[in-house]
Write an enzyme that holds these catalytic residues in place. Structure first.
Site, PDB file in Angstrom:
ATOM      1  N   HIS A  43      97.459  -9.946  22.435  1.00  0.00           N
ATOM      2  CA  HIS A  43      98.166  -8.814  22.997  1.00  0.00           C
ATOM      3  C   HIS A  43      97.706  -8.145  23.977  1.00  0.00           C
ATOM      4  O   HIS A  43      96.940  -7.818  24.895  1.00  0.00           O
ATOM      5  CB  HIS A  43      96.174  -8.595  22.245  1.00  0.00           C
ATOM      6  CG  HIS A  43      95.983  -6.120  21.563  1.00  0.00           C
ATOM      7  ND1 HIS A  43      95.723  -6.377  20.364  1.00  0.00           N
ATOM      8  CD2 HIS A  43      96.620  -5.879  21.904  1.00  0.00           C
ATOM      9  CE1 HIS A  43      95.808  -5.171  20.462  1.00  0.00           C
ATOM     10  NE2 HIS A  43      96.915  -4.542  21.011  1.00  0.00           N
ATOM     11  N   GLU A  70     101.175  -9.626  19.643  1.00  0.00           N
ATOM     12  CA  GLU A  70      99.604  -7.725  18.654  1.00  0.00           C
ATOM     13  C   GLU A  70     100.596  -6.961  19.549  1.00  0.00           C
ATOM     14  O   GLU A  70     100.171  -6.813  20.532  1.00  0.00           O
ATOM     15  CB  GLU A  70      98.622  -8.541  18.924  1.00  0.00           C
ATOM     16  CG  GLU A  70      98.042  -8.884  17.462  1.00  0.00           C
ATOM     17  CD  GLU A  70      96.248  -9.688  17.265  1.00  0.00           C
ATOM     18  OE1 GLU A  70      96.463 -10.140  16.178  1.00  0.00           O
ATOM     19  OE2 GLU A  70      95.904  -9.311  18.054  1.00  0.00           O
ATOM     20  N   HIS A 191      89.457 -10.183  13.549  1.00  0.00           N
ATOM     21  CA  HIS A 191      88.439  -9.072  13.980  1.00  0.00           C
ATOM     22  C   HIS A 191      87.133  -9.717  13.738  1.00  0.00           C
ATOM     23  O   HIS A 191      86.621  -9.270  12.020  1.00  0.00           O
ATOM     24  CB  HIS A 191      88.831  -7.813  13.972  1.00  0.00           C
ATOM     25  CG  HIS A 191      88.197  -7.164  15.160  1.00  0.00           C
ATOM     26  ND1 HIS A 191      88.854  -7.109  16.182  1.00  0.00           N
ATOM     27  CD2 HIS A 191      86.526  -6.682  14.962  1.00  0.00           C
ATOM     28  CE1 HIS A 191      88.100  -5.861  16.802  1.00  0.00           C
ATOM     29  NE2 HIS A 191      86.759  -5.915  16.731  1.00  0.00           N
TER      30      HIS A 191
END
Length: 238
Positions: A43, A70, A191
């Site tokens: 990410h 991401e 997450h």
């Protein structure tokens, strides 16, 4: 089968704290794959505070499993994705100020924008996923964007699980997964998933294609070793 994609951002964070190239995120990705993980996730942020754009360019040449990038689809992010052609791009609505992702897309408010961006990625043959909260309306909105998958934001589940409210915490995710499946969407999740809660989440989540785990996995590896932890997740995801 639920695939494990390991987010290696925290390895890059540790490297950046000291400078140089120790630990090396590229070598870590190769090792993680050799331990059995089915994907590598990164990410990159605009300030490159952990994974750098140059890391992504290197990783795309060595990752042999699924490569998932991401981020917020700003122009420089889109250029990075088009240049590296990952297996999957996951769209996350994070601003430059946030420490970590803290909300999913409003797929109704931003539907036309997401539809346009997703069409660009899909025209290049890249699988798309949208980061969303466990909300039925957001799932319905995601379908209208043309995305291939959703990624359910699982912090709310993790908090409820830690408080001993497992059944209450998992319920909205089950409802969203069932609807997504009915609508023909693949289902990812991520997450705050950890060794503590991943077994329950997997056993109670229908149609789960992939989990992306980074912070907890790398933290657990400091105590138990990276190979041990990756293999534990793979066993719990069976």
């Amino acid at each position: 089968m639920t695939r494990l994609s390991v987010n290696i951002n925290k390895i890059a964070t540790l490297r950046n704290a000291r400078g140089g190239n120790v630990p090396n995120p590229i070598e870590a990705a190769k090792n993680i794959e050799s331990f059995g993980a089915e994907g590598i996730t990164v990410h990159p942020r605009p300030d490159e505070r952990h994974i750098r754009y140059a890391d992504v360019d290197q990783l795309s040449k060595v990752v042999k499993t699924e490569f998932n990038i991401e981020g917020n689809p700003m122009d420089n992010f889109k250029d990075l994705v088009f240049r590296n052609q990952p297996t999957q791009v996951t769209l996350v609505p994070d601003s430059t100020e946030v420490l970590t992702s803290n909300a999913g897309w409003d797929t109704l408010k931003h539907q036309s924008y997401l539809k346009e961006v997703i069409a660009e990625f899909k025209s290049k043959g890249i699988r798309t996923s949208i980061f969303v909260d466990p909300d039925i309306q957001m799932i319905e909105g995601a379908k209208a964007t043309g995305t291939d998958r959703i990624e359910l934001y699982t912090e709310e589940f993790a908090v409820g699980y830690a408080k001993g409210k497992q059944q209450q915490a998992i319920k909205p995710y089950q409802e969203c997964a069932n609807l997504a499946h009915e609508l023909g969407l693949g289902i990812n999740a991520g997450h705050d998933l950890s060794l503590d809660n991943i077994r329950f989440f997997k056993q109670n989540m229908p149609y789960l294609d992939e989990v992306s785990i980074g912070h907890a996995l790398i933290s657990e590896a400091l105590y138990q070793g990276l190979e041990t932890v990756v293999k534990k997740y793979l066993e719990l995801l069976k």
